[in-house]
Write an enzyme that holds these catalytic residues in place. Structure first.
Site, mmCIF file in Angstrom:
data_model
loop_
_atom_site.group_PDB
_atom_site.id
_atom_site.type_symbol
_atom_site.label_atom_id
_atom_site.label_comp_id
_atom_site.label_asym_id
_atom_site.label_seq_id
_atom_site.Cartn_x
_atom_site.Cartn_y
_atom_site.Cartn_z
ATOM 1 N N LYS A 340 -2.826 0.832 -57.566
ATOM 2 C CA LYS A 340 -3.495 0.196 -56.939
ATOM 3 C C LYS A 340 -2.706 -0.196 -55.368
ATOM 4 O O LYS A 340 -2.360 -0.251 -54.819
ATOM 5 C CB LYS A 340 -3.266 -1.723 -57.830
ATOM 6 N N ARG A 374 -2.017 0.042 -68.508
ATOM 7 C CA ARG A 374 -2.875 0.800 -67.955
ATOM 8 C C ARG A 374 -2.644 1.783 -67.058
ATOM 9 O O ARG A 374 -2.512 1.066 -65.840
ATOM 10 C CB ARG A 374 -4.383 -0.254 -67.615
#
Length: 403
Positions: A340, A374
């Protein structure tokens, strides 16, 4: 001079406290009496009306703890105040019992406090039934592998739009150690133009039709649209991953309730919060309430702090440093940080060079007690998580005497 060999013993929960006291040679009755006295807790209750603040202060003092309130509470010059409850686990246990009998809605606070105290203890091993496929929680940190069948996802967009490539990647992720898969048909990266439910389903349908019969792990569907979620569940999907925490599409909660599907409720928001952790907790409590009102409970409701969604980089880092606070909600925690922007900004690296940064966040998650991570890069994260689990879940839990 005698060497007393003084050292600090880190005790985070009752299990560790009992083990440390037992190691001294204390009898079982003494262990039970003293373990709760060794653990200090600080629990914050926000925006408490003045009369209730007085009650909380008095009741905490009555059990030997204390409560920090605004300086003007004592002279009744404020209408409400935040309250920081301070005490040991034993004191909080007595306090919770006392306020369960109080008026002004304090019974609910007492129940929340009991859930919070339980959430701070090591998780017990249990099985989550995901519509016929099982996940074992509490034994080790689970890894959710990401499969995006989208042309425009920020990290792997376009790589797995072909059915053959998608199936091959899914099987690769499982072979590398994924305990479950999360499949997305629409990118949720910042600035993306939303697509219709019809287009999203057209991407997901052929993959689900071929994949679900071929694999044994649960399949989660990453969607915030109730129409897509329902079609996926009919097709055999096992979990719904909603980036709006059941608070986006008003039909979503009906769908997960109808099919009794475990749901991941992610924190999301428009704009930037000024009271981040408190606002996030309130958001999750609303999501949990919606899920419970529609038949879900306990481990069937999984919370995701939503790193990268509606937060600044500094807020993302704050959430990462305080992940364990979400354990007070009493539900499994999923951490989703893979590749991210937070990692890219800090390390000044492009998407395809963020594996090490992702691994670092996964290790932080294990240390904080999250139940799942995740990730795109399953193998590297699986190895790091297994090593971290050996330290945080097993070593302190089983070999305390040698610490």
């Amino acid at each position: 001079m005698r060497d007393f060999r003084m050292r600090w013993i880190k005790l985070d929960n009752l299990e560790e406290a009992k083990r440390a006291i037992t190691e001294i040679g204390t009898d079982s009755v003494g262990v039970g009496q003293m373990a709760g006295k060794s653990l200090g807790r600080a629990i914050k209750v926000e925006n408490v009306p003045l009369p209730i603040a007085h009650i909380l202060k008095q009741e905490m003092l009555s059990v030997g703890g204390d409560a920090a309130v605004h300086r003007d509470v004592i002279v009744n010059k404020v209408d409400a105040t935040d309250v920081l409850l301070l005490g040991t686990v034993s004191q909080f246990g007595h306090f919770a019992q006392k306020i369960l009998a109080q008026p002004f809605g304090l019974k609910e606070l007492g129940h929340q406090l009991k859930v919070a105290l339980k959430g701070l203890e090591p998780p017990q091993e249990r099985t989550l039934d995901c519509r016929g496929r099982e996940l074992v929680l509490g034994k080790r940190t689970l890894v959710m592998g990401i499969l995006n069948v989208t042309p425009d996802s920020f990290s792997d967009g376009g790589k797995y739009v072909d059915l053959k490539d998608a199936l091959s990647q899914a099987e690769r992720l499982i072979a590398e150690g994924a305990d479950l898969l999360d499949i997305g048909g629409e990118s949720t990266r910042p600035g993306i133009v939303p697509i219709s439910a019809e287009e999203e389903w057209s991407r997901l349908e052929p993959v689900l039709k071929e994949l679900i019969p071929r694999i044994s792990v649960p399949v989660s569907i990453d969607t915030y649209k109730a129409e897509v979620a329902e079609k996926a569940l009919v097709a055999g999907a096992h979990i719904i991953n909603d980036i709006w925490g059941l608070q986006g599409d008003p039909e979503m909660i009906r769908v997960v309730g109808k099919y009794h599907a475990p749901v991941i409720v992610m924190h999301n928001q428009e704009g930037i919060s000024q009271q981040l952790m408190g606002d996030m907790t309130a958001f999750f409590r609303r999501s949990i309430q919606l899920a419970e009102e529609n038949g879900l409970s306990g481990d069937e409701i999984i919370i995701d702090p939503g790193i990268g969604f509606g937060k600044t980089r500094e807020q993302d880092l704050e959430v990462m440093s305080r992940l364990d606070e979400f354990r007070l909600l009493g539900h499994p925690i999923l951490l989703a940080t893979s590749r991210k922007r937070m990692i890219g900004n800090i390390l000044n690296l492009p998407v395809d060079q963020r594996v090490e940064g992702t691994i670092a966040t996964s290790v932080v998650g294990v240390a904080a007690g999250v139940d799942m991570v995740r990730v795109h890069d399953v193998l590297a994260n699986r190895r790091a998580i297994d090593m971290s689990d050996a330290i945080y879940r097993k070593l302190r839990g089983r070999n305390f005497a040698g610490a």
